[in-house]
Design a protein around this motif. Sequence first.
Motif, PDB file in Angstrom:
ATOM      1  N   LEU A  43      11.562  -8.042  33.300  1.00 29.23           N
ATOM      2  CA  LEU A  43      10.974  -7.609  32.588  1.00 29.23           C
ATOM      3  C   LEU A  43      10.701  -5.910  32.200  1.00 29.23           C
ATOM      4  CD1 LEU A  43       8.103 -10.417  32.619  1.00 29.23           C
ATOM      5  CD2 LEU A  43       9.703  -9.723  30.241  1.00 29.23           C
ATOM      6  N   ARG A  44      10.318  -5.162  31.232  1.00 27.35           N
ATOM      7  CA  ARG A  44       9.935  -3.645  31.516  1.00 27.35           C
ATOM      8  C   ARG A  44       9.017  -3.702  30.592  1.00 27.35           C
ATOM      9  NH1 ARG A  44      13.971  -1.769  34.598  1.00 27.35           N
ATOM     10  NH2 ARG A  44      16.239  -2.616  34.468  1.00 27.35           N
ATOM     11  N   CYS A  45       8.074  -2.223  31.474  1.00 28.62           N
ATOM     12  CA  CYS A  45       7.156  -1.512  30.796  1.00 28.62           C
ATOM     13  C   CYS A  45       7.948  -0.920  29.609  1.00 28.62           C
ATOM     14  CB  CYS A  45       6.092  -1.224  31.339  1.00 28.62           C
ATOM     15  SG  CYS A  45       5.450   0.139  30.673  1.00 28.62           S
ATOM     16  N   THR A  46       7.575  -0.588  28.435  1.00 30.48           N
ATOM     17  CA  THR A  46       8.664   0.168  27.315  1.00 30.48           C
ATOM     18  C   THR A  46       7.559   1.513  27.677  1.00 30.48           C
ATOM     19  OG1 THR A  46       7.258  -0.564  25.538  1.00 30.48           O
ATOM     20  CG2 THR A  46       9.396  -1.593  26.363  1.00 30.48           C
ATOM     21  N   ASN A  47       6.225   1.703  28.227  1.00 26.47           N
ATOM     22  CA  ASN A  47       5.982   3.364  27.769  1.00 26.47           C
ATOM     23  C   ASN A  47       6.520   4.034  29.052  1.00 26.47           C
ATOM     24  OD1 ASN A  47       3.760   5.644  28.030  1.00 26.47           O
ATOM     25  ND2 ASN A  47       2.347   3.928  28.421  1.00 26.47           N
ATOM     26  N   SER A  48       7.566   4.933  28.724  1.00 26.31           N
ATOM     27  CA  SER A  48       7.977   6.110  29.653  1.00 26.31           C
ATOM     28  C   SER A  48       7.029   6.462  30.306  1.00 26.31           C
ATOM     29  CB  SER A  48       8.575   7.277  28.576  1.00 26.31           C
ATOM     30  OG  SER A  48       8.043   7.510  27.704  1.00 26.31           O
ATOM     31  N   GLU A  49       5.377   6.900  29.721  1.00 22.63           N
ATOM     32  CA  GLU A  49       4.151   7.586  30.325  1.00 22.63           C
ATOM     33  C   GLU A  49       3.460   6.485  31.155  1.00 22.63           C
ATOM     34  OE1 GLU A  49       2.330  10.489  27.730  1.00 22.63           O
ATOM     35  OE2 GLU A  49       4.679  10.790  26.752  1.00 22.63           O
TER      36      GLU A  49
ATOM     37  N   CYS B  90      -0.924  -0.063  32.876  1.00 17.77           N
ATOM     38  CA  CYS B  90      -0.868   0.758  31.173  1.00 17.77           C
ATOM     39  C   CYS B  90      -1.160   0.095  30.084  1.00 17.77           C
ATOM     40  CB  CYS B  90       0.825   2.008  31.121  1.00 17.77           C
ATOM     41  SG  CYS B  90       1.439   0.933  30.049  1.00 17.77           S
ATOM     42  N   GLY B  91      -0.682  -1.418  30.301  1.00 15.69           N
ATOM     43  CA  GLY B  91      -1.240  -2.566  28.874  1.00 15.69           C
ATOM     44  C   GLY B  91      -0.081  -2.589  27.752  1.00 15.69           C
ATOM     45  N   GLU B  92       0.757  -1.914  28.499  1.00 11.09           N
ATOM     46  CA  GLU B  92       1.766  -2.034  26.940  1.00 11.09           C
ATOM     47  C   GLU B  92       2.611  -3.454  26.824  1.00 11.09           C
ATOM     48  OE1 GLU B  92       4.244   0.170  24.615  1.00 11.09           O
ATOM     49  OE2 GLU B  92       2.391   1.396  25.101  1.00 11.09           O
ATOM     50  N   ILE B  93       3.190  -3.633  26.264  1.00 12.04           N
ATOM     51  CA  ILE B  93       3.635  -4.924  25.840  1.00 12.04           C
ATOM     52  C   ILE B  93       4.935  -5.087  26.839  1.00 12.04           C
ATOM     53  CG2 ILE B  93       5.124  -6.338  24.740  1.00 12.04           C
ATOM     54  CD1 ILE B  93       1.713  -6.365  24.154  1.00 12.04           C
ATOM     55  N   LEU B  94       5.637  -6.049  27.219  1.00 13.60           N
ATOM     56  CA  LEU B  94       6.592  -5.489  28.587  1.00 13.60           C
ATOM     57  C   LEU B  94       7.656  -6.618  27.423  1.00 13.60           C
ATOM     58  CD1 LEU B  94       5.219  -7.251  31.522  1.00 13.60           C
ATOM     59  CD2 LEU B  94       6.117  -5.124  30.889  1.00 13.60           C
ATOM     60  N   GLU B  95       8.770  -5.857  27.746  1.00 14.28           N
ATOM     61  CA  GLU B  95      10.672  -6.154  27.801  1.00 14.28           C
ATOM     62  C   GLU B  95      11.357  -6.954  27.806  1.00 14.28           C
ATOM     63  OE1 GLU B  95      11.072  -3.598  24.658  1.00 14.28           O
ATOM     64  OE2 GLU B  95       9.866  -3.749  22.976  1.00 14.28           O
ATOM     65  N   LYS B  96      12.159  -7.481  27.324  1.00 14.31           N
ATOM     66  CA  LYS B  96      12.894  -8.463  27.782  1.00 14.31           C
ATOM     67  C   LYS B  96      14.159  -7.843  27.676  1.00 14.31           C
ATOM     68  CE  LYS B  96      14.423 -12.805  31.413  1.00 14.31           C
ATOM     69  NZ  LYS B  96      14.277 -13.986  31.343  1.00 14.31           N
ATOM     70  N   GLU B  97      15.146  -7.273  27.968  1.00  9.54           N
ATOM     71  CA  GLU B  97      16.702  -6.822  26.979  1.00  9.54           C
ATOM     72  C   GLU B  97      16.970  -8.237  27.296  1.00  9.54           C
ATOM     73  OE1 GLU B  97      18.300  -2.693  28.572  1.00  9.54           O
ATOM     74  OE2 GLU B  97      16.758  -2.529  29.226  1.00  9.54           O
TER      75      GLU B  97
END
Length: 174
Positions: free
Chosen positions: A114-120, A101-108
């Motif tokens: 690494l996780r995609c933060t876009n719930s959709e 989806c191109g959303e920024i990946l984040e690391k807690e």
Amino acid sequence: TPVTEDAFMMEETVIEEIKLQVGRTGQVTPLAIVTPVRVAGSTISKCTLHNFDYIKEKDIRVGDTVKIRKAGDVIPEIATVVMSKRDKQQEYIVPTVCPVCGEILEKEDGQVALRCTNSECGAQSFRAIEHFASREAMDIDGLGSANIKALIDANLISSAADLYDLTAEDLLPL
């Protein structure tokens, strides 16, 4: 050096590509696509890379010759890179955006994933529906990956809840 039993279960192959998979929780997992090789009785063409820290720790690069084994006699994984066969392979660059989806990946903090933060995110939705229909959850016979993809592609579902709104007429054209 003594030869271990484990040494007999490893085979050399070449990493052709590193693909990314997005799971139902948004976790992005790297997967090595390798030149097919027989290991412990089966042909292996993919190996888990676990996470991006694993790639960095083992200094894994596309084009590397590697030795693979089956972890726990089941899951193919890279045991080691054959450094003597490394030429000019480029260091792997960890992605910063979701491959779907191109959303920024984040690391807690404190996590390796690494996780995609876009719930959709389409991949997360697909995996969530796949999990919902699986034997471990609702055990919906006949609702495997291919049928889920067909339903999503036909814009009939975008979440597991949409399965309950399907009619026979919706499914007949498929």
